[in-house]
Design a protein around this motif. Structure first.
Motif, PDB file in Angstrom:
ATOM      1  N   GLN A 219     -40.948   0.298  -1.745  1.00 17.24           N
ATOM      2  CA  GLN A 219     -40.445   0.599  -3.080  1.00 17.24           C
ATOM      3  C   GLN A 219     -39.450   1.744  -3.074  1.00 17.24           C
ATOM      4  N   LYS A 220     -39.339   2.469  -1.958  1.00 22.78           N
ATOM      5  CA  LYS A 220     -38.305   3.509  -1.849  1.00 22.78           C
ATOM      6  C   LYS A 220     -36.906   2.911  -1.941  1.00 22.78           C
ATOM      7  N   VAL A 221     -36.775   1.639  -1.574  1.00 21.03           N
ATOM      8  CA  VAL A 221     -35.482   0.966  -1.621  1.00 21.03           C
ATOM      9  C   VAL A 221     -35.173   0.629  -3.072  1.00 21.03           C
ATOM     10  N   LYS A 222     -34.045   1.147  -3.566  1.00 27.54           N
ATOM     11  CA  LYS A 222     -33.703   0.996  -4.983  1.00 27.54           C
ATOM     12  C   LYS A 222     -32.761  -0.163  -5.249  1.00 27.54           C
ATOM     13  N   ALA A 223     -32.113  -0.702  -4.218  1.00 24.73           N
ATOM     14  CA  ALA A 223     -31.235  -1.855  -4.368  1.00 24.73           C
ATOM     15  C   ALA A 223     -31.088  -2.502  -3.002  1.00 24.73           C
ATOM     16  N   ALA A 224     -30.836  -3.818  -2.988  1.00 21.28           N
ATOM     17  CA  ALA A 224     -30.722  -4.530  -1.724  1.00 21.28           C
ATOM     18  C   ALA A 224     -29.569  -5.514  -1.770  1.00 21.28           C
ATOM     19  N   VAL A 225     -28.825  -5.580  -0.674  1.00 27.36           N
ATOM     20  CA  VAL A 225     -27.738  -6.542  -0.496  1.00 27.36           C
ATOM     21  C   VAL A 225     -28.093  -7.397   0.708  1.00 27.36           C
ATOM     22  N   SER A 226     -28.315  -8.688   0.480  1.00 28.93           N
ATOM     23  CA  SER A 226     -28.691  -9.610   1.544  1.00 28.93           C
ATOM     24  C   SER A 226     -27.656 -10.727   1.604  1.00 28.93           C
ATOM     25  N   LEU A 227     -27.006 -10.843   2.761  1.00 36.55           N
ATOM     26  CA  LEU A 227     -25.916 -11.791   2.940  1.00 36.55           C
ATOM     27  C   LEU A 227     -26.287 -12.834   3.991  1.00 36.55           C
ATOM     28  N   SER A 228     -26.256 -14.091   3.602  1.00 36.10           N
ATOM     29  CA  SER A 228     -26.357 -15.224   4.528  1.00 36.10           C
ATOM     30  C   SER A 228     -27.686 -15.313   5.270  1.00 36.10           C
ATOM     31  N   TRP A 229     -28.777 -15.050   4.548  1.00 38.07           N
ATOM     32  CA  TRP A 229     -30.098 -15.394   5.097  1.00 38.07           C
ATOM     33  C   TRP A 229     -31.102 -15.510   3.962  1.00 38.07           C
ATOM     34  N   ILE A 230     -31.142 -16.679   3.351  1.00 38.67           N
ATOM     35  CA  ILE A 230     -32.169 -16.991   2.368  1.00 38.67           C
ATOM     36  C   ILE A 230     -32.308 -18.508   2.302  1.00 38.67           C
ATOM     37  N   GLY A 231     -33.518 -18.970   2.158  1.00 39.80           N
ATOM     38  CA  GLY A 231     -33.786 -20.396   2.079  1.00 39.80           C
ATOM     39  C   GLY A 231     -35.274 -20.613   1.948  1.00 39.80           C
ATOM     40  N   CYS A 232     -35.679 -21.875   1.954  1.00 45.07           N
ATOM     41  CA  CYS A 232     -37.087 -22.231   1.809  1.00 45.07           C
ATOM     42  C   CYS A 232     -37.611 -22.784   3.133  1.00 45.07           C
ATOM     43  N   ARG A 233     -38.817 -22.412   3.461  1.00 45.01           N
ATOM     44  CA  ARG A 233     -39.364 -22.718   4.785  1.00 45.01           C
ATOM     45  C   ARG A 233     -39.360 -24.221   5.074  1.00 45.01           C
ATOM     46  N   LYS A 234     -39.787 -25.032   4.106  1.00 44.19           N
ATOM     47  CA  LYS A 234     -39.855 -26.472   4.360  1.00 44.19           C
ATOM     48  C   LYS A 234     -38.486 -27.030   4.734  1.00 44.19           C
ATOM     49  N   ASP A 235     -37.460 -26.602   4.019  1.00 43.70           N
ATOM     50  CA  ASP A 235     -36.112 -27.095   4.295  1.00 43.70           C
ATOM     51  C   ASP A 235     -35.619 -26.633   5.657  1.00 43.70           C
ATOM     52  N   MET A 236     -35.964 -25.421   6.021  1.00 45.40           N
ATOM     53  CA  MET A 236     -35.409 -24.810   7.225  1.00 45.40           C
ATOM     54  C   MET A 236     -36.148 -25.243   8.493  1.00 45.40           C
ATOM     55  N   LEU A 237     -37.300 -25.879   8.356  1.00 44.93           N
ATOM     56  CA  LEU A 237     -37.992 -26.440   9.506  1.00 44.93           C
ATOM     57  C   LEU A 237     -37.437 -27.833   9.771  1.00 44.93           C
ATOM     58  N   SER A 238     -36.182 -27.867  10.172  1.00 46.93           N
ATOM     59  CA  SER A 238     -35.498 -29.123  10.423  1.00 46.93           C
ATOM     60  C   SER A 238     -34.503 -28.932  11.560  1.00 46.93           C
ATOM     61  N   HIS A 239     -33.965 -30.012  12.049  1.00 50.54           N
ATOM     62  CA  HIS A 239     -33.109 -30.019  13.225  1.00 50.54           C
ATOM     63  C   HIS A 239     -32.028 -28.938  13.181  1.00 50.54           C
ATOM     64  N   ALA A 240     -31.912 -28.196  14.270  1.00 49.71           N
ATOM     65  CA  ALA A 240     -30.837 -27.223  14.528  1.00 49.71           C
ATOM     66  C   ALA A 240     -30.937 -25.947  13.716  1.00 49.71           C
ATOM     67  N   ASN A 241     -31.979 -25.775  12.919  1.00 51.24           N
ATOM     68  CA  ASN A 241     -32.113 -24.524  12.179  1.00 51.24           C
ATOM     69  C   ASN A 241     -32.645 -23.427  13.091  1.00 51.24           C
ATOM     70  N   PRO A 242     -32.240 -22.153  12.847  1.00 49.25           N
ATOM     71  CA  PRO A 242     -32.743 -21.058  13.685  1.00 49.25           C
ATOM     72  C   PRO A 242     -34.259 -20.940  13.736  1.00 49.25           C
ATOM     73  N   LEU A 243     -34.959 -21.429  12.708  1.00 51.11           N
ATOM     74  CA  LEU A 243     -36.416 -21.330  12.734  1.00 51.11           C
ATOM     75  C   LEU A 243     -37.033 -22.212  13.812  1.00 51.11           C
ATOM     76  N   LEU A 244     -36.251 -23.128  14.387  1.00 54.09           N
ATOM     77  CA  LEU A 244     -36.739 -23.945  15.484  1.00 54.09           C
ATOM     78  C   LEU A 244     -36.064 -23.605  16.806  1.00 54.09           C
ATOM     79  N   ARG A 245     -35.351 -22.504  16.842  1.00 53.04           N
ATOM     80  CA  ARG A 245     -34.687 -22.070  18.068  1.00 53.04           C
ATOM     81  C   ARG A 245     -35.442 -20.881  18.642  1.00 53.04           C
ATOM     82  N   GLY A 246     -36.046 -21.050  19.805  1.00 58.26           N
ATOM     83  CA  GLY A 246     -36.923 -20.028  20.345  1.00 58.26           C
ATOM     84  C   GLY A 246     -36.270 -18.682  20.536  1.00 58.26           C
ATOM     85  N   HIS A 247     -34.950 -18.669  20.837  1.00 55.12           N
ATOM     86  CA  HIS A 247     -34.324 -17.388  21.127  1.00 55.12           C
ATOM     87  C   HIS A 247     -34.254 -16.478  19.914  1.00 55.12           C
TER      88      HIS A 247
END
Length: 336
Positions: A219-247
Protein backbone atom coordinates in the motif's frame (compact mmCIF):
# COMPACT_ATOMS: atom_id res chain seq x y z
CA UNK A 1 -1.50 -35.26 -36.85
CA UNK A 2 0.92 -34.44 -34.03
CA UNK A 3 0.12 -31.55 -31.72
CA UNK A 4 2.68 -28.84 -31.15
CA UNK A 5 4.78 -29.83 -28.10
CA UNK A 6 3.90 -26.57 -26.33
CA UNK A 7 0.15 -27.21 -26.50
CA UNK A 8 -1.53 -28.44 -23.33
CA UNK A 9 -2.34 -32.11 -23.14
CA UNK A 10 -6.12 -32.63 -23.43
CA UNK A 11 -6.65 -33.48 -19.77
CA UNK A 12 -4.71 -30.38 -18.70
CA UNK A 13 -6.65 -28.24 -21.15
CA UNK A 14 -9.87 -29.51 -19.57
CA UNK A 15 -8.57 -28.60 -16.13
CA UNK A 16 -7.58 -25.14 -17.41
CA UNK A 17 -11.05 -24.60 -18.88
CA UNK A 18 -12.69 -25.61 -15.58
CA UNK A 19 -10.62 -23.26 -13.43
CA UNK A 20 -12.67 -21.51 -10.75
CA UNK A 21 -10.77 -19.09 -8.51
CA UNK A 22 -12.01 -19.11 -4.93
CA UNK A 23 -10.47 -15.67 -4.25
CA UNK A 24 -11.69 -14.03 -7.46
CA UNK A 25 -13.00 -10.52 -6.94
CA UNK A 26 -16.14 -10.08 -4.90
CA UNK A 27 -17.50 -6.98 -3.21
CA UNK A 28 -16.97 -5.34 -0.83
CA UNK A 29 -13.51 -4.39 -2.05
CA UNK A 30 -11.81 -3.76 1.30
CA UNK A 31 -12.50 -7.18 2.83
CA UNK A 32 -11.66 -8.99 -0.42
CA UNK A 33 -8.42 -7.01 -0.76
CA UNK A 34 -7.38 -7.95 2.78
CA UNK A 35 -8.17 -11.65 2.28
CA UNK A 36 -6.44 -12.06 -1.08
CA UNK A 37 -3.43 -9.90 -0.22
CA UNK A 38 -2.93 -11.71 3.09
CA UNK A 39 -3.00 -15.10 1.36
CA UNK A 40 -0.51 -13.92 -1.27
CA UNK A 41 1.82 -12.31 1.25
CA UNK A 42 1.79 -15.47 3.36
CA UNK A 43 3.19 -17.42 0.39
CA UNK A 44 6.22 -15.15 -0.05
CA UNK A 45 9.68 -15.67 1.50
CA UNK A 46 10.81 -13.20 4.15
CA UNK A 47 7.99 -10.78 3.42
CA UNK A 48 8.75 -8.30 6.21
CA UNK A 49 12.55 -8.51 6.42
CA UNK A 50 14.54 -5.40 5.39
CA UNK A 51 17.34 -5.36 2.88
CA UNK A 52 20.82 -4.16 3.79
CA UNK A 53 22.64 -1.49 1.80
CA UNK A 54 26.25 -2.66 1.68
CA UNK A 55 28.01 -0.14 -0.56
CA UNK A 56 27.47 3.09 -2.46
CA UNK A 57 29.17 4.95 -5.29
CA UNK A 58 28.14 8.44 -6.28
CA UNK A 59 28.65 10.70 -9.29
CA UNK A 60 27.13 13.76 -10.96
CA UNK A 61 26.28 14.19 -14.63
CA UNK A 62 24.71 17.43 -15.77
CA UNK A 63 21.43 18.01 -13.94
CA UNK A 64 21.31 14.52 -12.40
CA UNK A 65 22.96 12.81 -9.45
CA UNK A 66 23.67 9.09 -9.82
CA UNK A 67 24.20 6.61 -7.01
CA UNK A 68 25.00 2.93 -7.37
CA UNK A 69 24.33 0.68 -4.39
CA UNK A 70 24.87 -2.93 -3.50
CA UNK A 71 21.73 -4.33 -1.87
CA UNK A 72 21.66 -7.56 0.12
CA UNK A 73 18.15 -8.98 0.27
CA UNK A 74 16.54 -11.06 2.98
CA UNK A 75 17.11 -14.24 0.97
CA UNK A 76 20.87 -13.58 1.28
CA UNK A 77 21.35 -12.79 -2.41
CA UNK A 78 22.90 -9.45 -3.36
CA UNK A 79 23.09 -7.22 -6.41
CA UNK A 80 23.33 -3.71 -7.77
CA UNK A 81 20.70 -0.98 -7.54
CA UNK A 82 20.82 2.45 -9.15
CA UNK A 83 19.25 5.65 -7.83
CA UNK A 84 18.97 8.68 -10.08
CA UNK A 85 18.08 12.04 -8.54
CA UNK A 86 17.50 15.54 -9.91
CA UNK A 87 20.27 17.73 -8.53
CA UNK A 88 19.58 20.54 -6.12
CA UNK A 89 16.11 19.54 -4.92
CA UNK A 90 15.22 21.49 -1.77
CA UNK A 91 12.28 19.31 -0.72
CA UNK A 92 11.67 15.54 -0.58
CA UNK A 93 11.11 14.17 -4.08
CA UNK A 94 8.35 12.04 -5.55
CA UNK A 95 9.85 8.73 -6.61
CA UNK A 96 9.38 6.00 -9.18
CA UNK A 97 10.61 2.46 -8.65
CA UNK A 98 11.40 1.49 -12.24
CA UNK A 99 11.25 -2.25 -12.92
CA UNK A 100 13.25 -3.52 -15.88
CA UNK A 101 12.04 -5.86 -18.60
CA UNK A 102 13.07 -9.43 -19.42
CA UNK A 103 13.94 -8.73 -23.05
CA UNK A 104 15.73 -12.02 -23.66
CA UNK A 105 19.04 -10.46 -22.60
CA UNK A 106 20.55 -10.90 -19.18
CA UNK A 107 23.78 -8.93 -19.20
CA UNK A 108 21.98 -5.80 -18.01
CA UNK A 109 19.17 -5.14 -15.54
CA UNK A 110 18.96 -1.56 -14.27
CA UNK A 111 21.23 -0.47 -17.12
CA UNK A 112 18.37 -1.11 -19.55
CA UNK A 113 16.51 1.71 -17.83
CA UNK A 114 19.24 4.20 -16.83
CA UNK A 115 21.79 5.29 -19.42
CA UNK A 116 25.42 4.57 -18.64
CA UNK A 117 26.67 3.66 -22.10
CA UNK A 118 26.28 -0.10 -21.62
CA UNK A 119 22.77 -1.16 -22.66
CA UNK A 120 20.62 0.39 -25.41
CA UNK A 121 16.97 1.25 -24.72
CA UNK A 122 15.94 -1.47 -27.15
CA UNK A 123 12.21 -1.60 -26.47
CA UNK A 124 11.78 2.09 -25.71
CA UNK A 125 12.57 3.83 -29.01
CA UNK A 126 15.95 4.94 -27.69
CA UNK A 127 14.76 6.57 -24.46
CA UNK A 128 16.12 5.32 -21.15
CA UNK A 129 13.02 5.73 -19.00
CA UNK A 130 14.99 6.34 -15.81
CA UNK A 131 16.71 9.38 -17.28
CA UNK A 132 13.45 10.71 -18.66
CA UNK A 133 11.73 10.37 -15.30
CA UNK A 134 14.60 11.95 -13.37
CA UNK A 135 14.70 14.88 -15.79
CA UNK A 136 10.96 15.29 -15.13
CA UNK A 137 11.68 15.71 -11.41
CA UNK A 138 11.40 12.21 -9.95
CA UNK A 139 13.87 10.19 -7.96
CA UNK A 140 14.24 6.86 -9.79
CA UNK A 141 15.29 3.56 -8.23
CA UNK A 142 16.01 0.51 -10.38
CA UNK A 143 17.42 -2.80 -9.15
CA UNK A 144 18.85 -5.81 -10.94
CA UNK A 145 16.24 -8.56 -10.67
CA UNK A 146 17.45 -12.05 -9.88
CA UNK A 147 19.00 -13.37 -13.10
CA UNK A 148 20.04 -10.06 -14.67
CA UNK A 149 23.08 -7.82 -14.64
CA UNK A 150 25.03 -8.15 -11.41
CA UNK A 151 22.74 -11.06 -10.46
CA UNK A 152 23.27 -13.04 -13.68
CA UNK A 153 23.28 -16.78 -13.09
CA UNK A 154 23.49 -18.31 -16.55
CA UNK A 155 20.56 -17.00 -18.59
CA UNK A 156 18.18 -19.38 -20.32
CA UNK A 157 20.40 -22.38 -19.68
CA UNK A 158 20.06 -22.23 -15.92
CA UNK A 159 16.76 -20.43 -15.27
CA UNK A 160 14.71 -23.59 -15.11
CA UNK A 161 17.14 -25.36 -12.77
CA UNK A 162 17.22 -22.39 -10.40
CA UNK A 163 13.43 -22.13 -10.54
CA UNK A 164 13.00 -25.79 -9.64
CA UNK A 165 15.58 -25.56 -6.87
CA UNK A 166 13.48 -22.75 -5.40
CA UNK A 167 10.24 -24.73 -5.78
CA UNK A 168 11.79 -27.78 -4.13
CA UNK A 169 12.64 -25.55 -1.17
CA UNK A 170 9.18 -24.03 -0.86
CA UNK A 171 9.88 -20.77 -2.72
CA UNK A 172 9.42 -19.59 -6.30
CA UNK A 173 11.29 -17.25 -8.65
CA UNK A 174 8.20 -15.07 -8.82
CA UNK A 175 8.06 -14.89 -5.04
CA UNK A 176 11.74 -14.02 -4.71
CA UNK A 177 11.44 -11.24 -7.31
CA UNK A 178 8.31 -9.88 -5.63
CA UNK A 179 9.95 -9.71 -2.20
CA UNK A 180 13.12 -8.10 -3.59
CA UNK A 181 10.96 -5.41 -5.22
CA UNK A 182 8.97 -4.86 -2.03
CA UNK A 183 12.14 -4.57 0.05
CA UNK A 184 13.49 -2.01 -2.42
CA UNK A 185 10.32 0.06 -2.13
CA UNK A 186 10.51 -0.06 1.66
CA UNK A 187 14.17 1.01 1.58
CA UNK A 188 13.44 3.90 -0.79
CA UNK A 189 10.57 5.14 1.38
CA UNK A 190 13.03 5.59 4.28
CA UNK A 191 15.53 7.77 2.41
CA UNK A 192 15.58 11.44 3.48
CA UNK A 193 15.48 12.72 -0.11
CA UNK A 194 12.21 10.87 -0.80
CA UNK A 195 8.60 11.83 -0.11
CA UNK A 196 7.33 8.48 1.18
CA UNK A 197 3.74 9.48 0.40
CA UNK A 198 4.53 9.89 -3.33
CA UNK A 199 6.07 6.63 -4.54
CA UNK A 200 4.99 4.98 -7.79
CA UNK A 201 6.07 1.86 -9.67
CA UNK A 202 6.51 1.55 -13.43
CA UNK A 203 7.60 -1.18 -15.83
CA UNK A 204 7.25 -2.76 -19.25
CA UNK A 205 6.74 -6.48 -20.04
CA UNK A 206 8.32 -8.45 -17.15
CA UNK A 207 8.63 -5.04 -15.49
CA UNK A 208 4.93 -4.40 -16.17
CA UNK A 209 3.96 -7.55 -14.29
CA UNK A 210 6.31 -6.58 -11.49
CA UNK A 211 4.72 -3.12 -11.36
CA UNK A 212 1.14 -4.18 -10.75
CA UNK A 213 2.40 -6.97 -8.49
CA UNK A 214 4.29 -4.54 -6.25
CA UNK A 215 1.34 -2.16 -6.09
CA UNK A 216 -0.98 -5.06 -5.30
CA UNK A 217 1.17 -6.24 -2.41
CA UNK A 218 2.25 -2.88 -0.99
CA UNK A 219 0.00 0.00 0.00
CA UNK A 220 3.04 2.30 0.13
CA UNK A 221 2.77 2.40 -3.67
CA UNK A 222 0.51 5.34 -4.53
CA UNK A 223 0.30 4.84 -8.31
CA UNK A 224 1.31 2.14 -10.79
CA UNK A 225 2.17 2.10 -14.49
CA UNK A 226 2.08 -1.37 -16.05
CA UNK A 227 2.93 -1.73 -19.73
CA UNK A 228 2.43 -4.85 -21.85
CA UNK A 229 1.77 -7.52 -19.24
CA UNK A 230 -1.84 -8.19 -18.36
CA UNK A 231 -4.21 -10.98 -19.33
CA UNK A 232 -6.26 -13.88 -18.02
CA UNK A 233 -4.68 -17.17 -17.03
CA UNK A 234 -7.01 -19.41 -19.05
CA UNK A 235 -6.33 -17.48 -22.24
CA UNK A 236 -2.59 -17.34 -21.68
CA UNK A 237 -2.23 -21.09 -21.11
CA UNK A 238 -2.10 -21.65 -24.84
CA UNK A 239 0.44 -22.26 -27.59
CA UNK A 240 3.52 -19.99 -27.65
CA UNK A 241 2.56 -17.91 -24.62
CA UNK A 242 5.33 -17.11 -22.10
CA UNK A 243 3.39 -18.96 -19.40
CA UNK A 244 4.28 -22.17 -21.23
CA UNK A 245 7.90 -21.27 -21.89
CA UNK A 246 10.16 -22.69 -19.20
CA UNK A 247 12.83 -20.02 -19.53
CA UNK A 248 10.47 -17.28 -18.31
CA UNK A 249 7.26 -18.93 -17.09
CA UNK A 250 8.54 -19.31 -13.54
CA UNK A 251 8.95 -15.56 -13.13
CA UNK A 252 5.15 -15.26 -13.42
CA UNK A 253 4.11 -18.29 -11.40
CA UNK A 254 3.12 -17.98 -7.75
CA UNK A 255 2.18 -21.62 -7.08
CA UNK A 256 0.11 -20.86 -3.98
CA UNK A 257 -2.06 -18.41 -5.94
CA UNK A 258 -2.44 -20.33 -9.22
CA UNK A 259 -5.85 -21.78 -8.35
CA UNK A 260 -6.99 -18.95 -6.10
CA UNK A 261 -7.00 -15.77 -8.21
CA UNK A 262 -6.62 -14.79 -11.84
CA UNK A 263 -4.04 -12.23 -12.94
CA UNK A 264 -6.54 -9.32 -13.17
CA UNK A 265 -7.73 -10.18 -9.66
CA UNK A 266 -4.15 -10.01 -8.37
CA UNK A 267 -3.58 -6.73 -10.21
CA UNK A 268 -6.94 -5.53 -8.92
CA UNK A 269 -5.56 -5.39 -5.39
CA UNK A 270 -4.01 -2.09 -6.57
CA UNK A 271 -7.23 -0.79 -8.11
CA UNK A 272 -8.02 1.47 -5.14
CA UNK A 273 -5.19 3.74 -6.35
CA UNK A 274 -4.32 5.26 -9.75
CA UNK A 275 -3.48 2.41 -12.14
CA UNK A 276 -2.26 2.87 -15.72
CA UNK A 277 -2.46 -0.13 -18.06
CA UNK A 278 -1.38 -0.32 -21.71
CA UNK A 279 -0.83 -3.20 -24.15
CA UNK A 280 -0.37 -3.46 -27.91
CA UNK A 281 -3.05 -4.87 -30.18
CA UNK A 282 -0.47 -7.01 -31.99
CA UNK A 283 1.35 -8.26 -28.89
CA UNK A 284 2.06 -11.96 -29.44
CA UNK A 285 2.45 -12.50 -25.70
CA UNK A 286 -0.78 -10.76 -24.67
CA UNK A 287 -3.47 -11.27 -27.36
CA UNK A 288 -5.93 -8.40 -27.59
CA UNK A 289 -8.89 -10.53 -26.47
CA UNK A 290 -7.30 -11.51 -23.16
CA UNK A 291 -6.16 -7.93 -22.50
CA UNK A 292 -9.73 -6.73 -23.06
CA UNK A 293 -11.10 -9.31 -20.63
CA UNK A 294 -8.51 -8.37 -18.02
CA UNK A 295 -9.25 -4.65 -18.40
CA UNK A 296 -12.98 -5.31 -18.03
CA UNK A 297 -12.33 -7.13 -14.73
CA UNK A 298 -10.03 -4.36 -13.53
CA UNK A 299 -12.68 -1.77 -14.44
CA UNK A 300 -15.24 -3.55 -12.27
CA UNK A 301 -12.83 -3.74 -9.34
CA UNK A 302 -11.68 -0.12 -9.68
CA UNK A 303 -15.28 1.06 -9.87
CA UNK A 304 -16.08 -0.60 -6.56
CA UNK A 305 -12.79 0.49 -4.99
CA UNK A 306 -13.06 4.14 -6.02
CA UNK A 307 -9.77 3.95 -7.88
CA UNK A 308 -8.53 5.67 -11.03
CA UNK A 309 -8.06 3.15 -13.83
CA UNK A 310 -6.55 4.46 -17.08
CA UNK A 311 -6.46 1.44 -19.41
CA UNK A 312 -6.18 1.24 -23.18
CA UNK A 313 -4.83 -0.81 -26.06
CA UNK A 314 -2.45 0.87 -28.49
CA UNK A 315 -1.59 -0.01 -32.08
CA UNK A 316 1.59 -2.05 -32.03
CA UNK A 317 3.40 -5.16 -30.89
CA UNK A 318 5.35 -6.02 -27.74
CA UNK A 319 7.29 -2.81 -27.30
CA UNK A 320 7.01 0.51 -25.46
CA UNK A 321 6.55 3.38 -27.94
CA UNK A 322 7.30 6.98 -27.02
CA UNK A 323 3.64 7.92 -27.34
CA UNK A 324 2.75 5.44 -24.57
CA UNK A 325 5.70 6.60 -22.48
CA UNK A 326 4.48 10.19 -22.76
CA UNK A 327 0.98 9.15 -21.67
CA UNK A 328 2.48 7.34 -18.70
CA UNK A 329 4.58 10.36 -17.74
CA UNK A 330 1.48 12.57 -17.88
CA UNK A 331 -0.40 10.05 -15.70
CA UNK A 332 2.34 10.13 -13.07
CA UNK A 333 2.39 13.93 -13.12
CA UNK A 334 -1.35 13.93 -12.53
CA UNK A 335 -1.43 11.51 -9.61
CA UNK A 336 2.00 11.73 -7.98
Amino acid sequence: MTEHPDDLLPFLARRRDALAFDLAYRAPFASWQHELRSAWQASLPFGDAPLVMEAKEQSVSGSLEFRCYRFRYATGDAGEAALLLPRGASEPLPAVVLLHDHGGSFDAGWRKMIADGVAPAAFYEGRHLGNGLAEAGYAVLCIDALGWGSRFYGGYERQQAVAYHALQLGWSLAGIVAVDDLQSIAWLSQQPEIDAGRIAVMGFSFGGARAWQAAALCQKVKAAVSLSWIGCRKDMLSHANPLLRGHSANYFLHPAMALRADYPDLAGLAADRPLFIRAGDQDRHMPRETVERAIAQLSTIAGDAGGRLDAAIFAGAHHCPRSVQDEAFAFLARYL
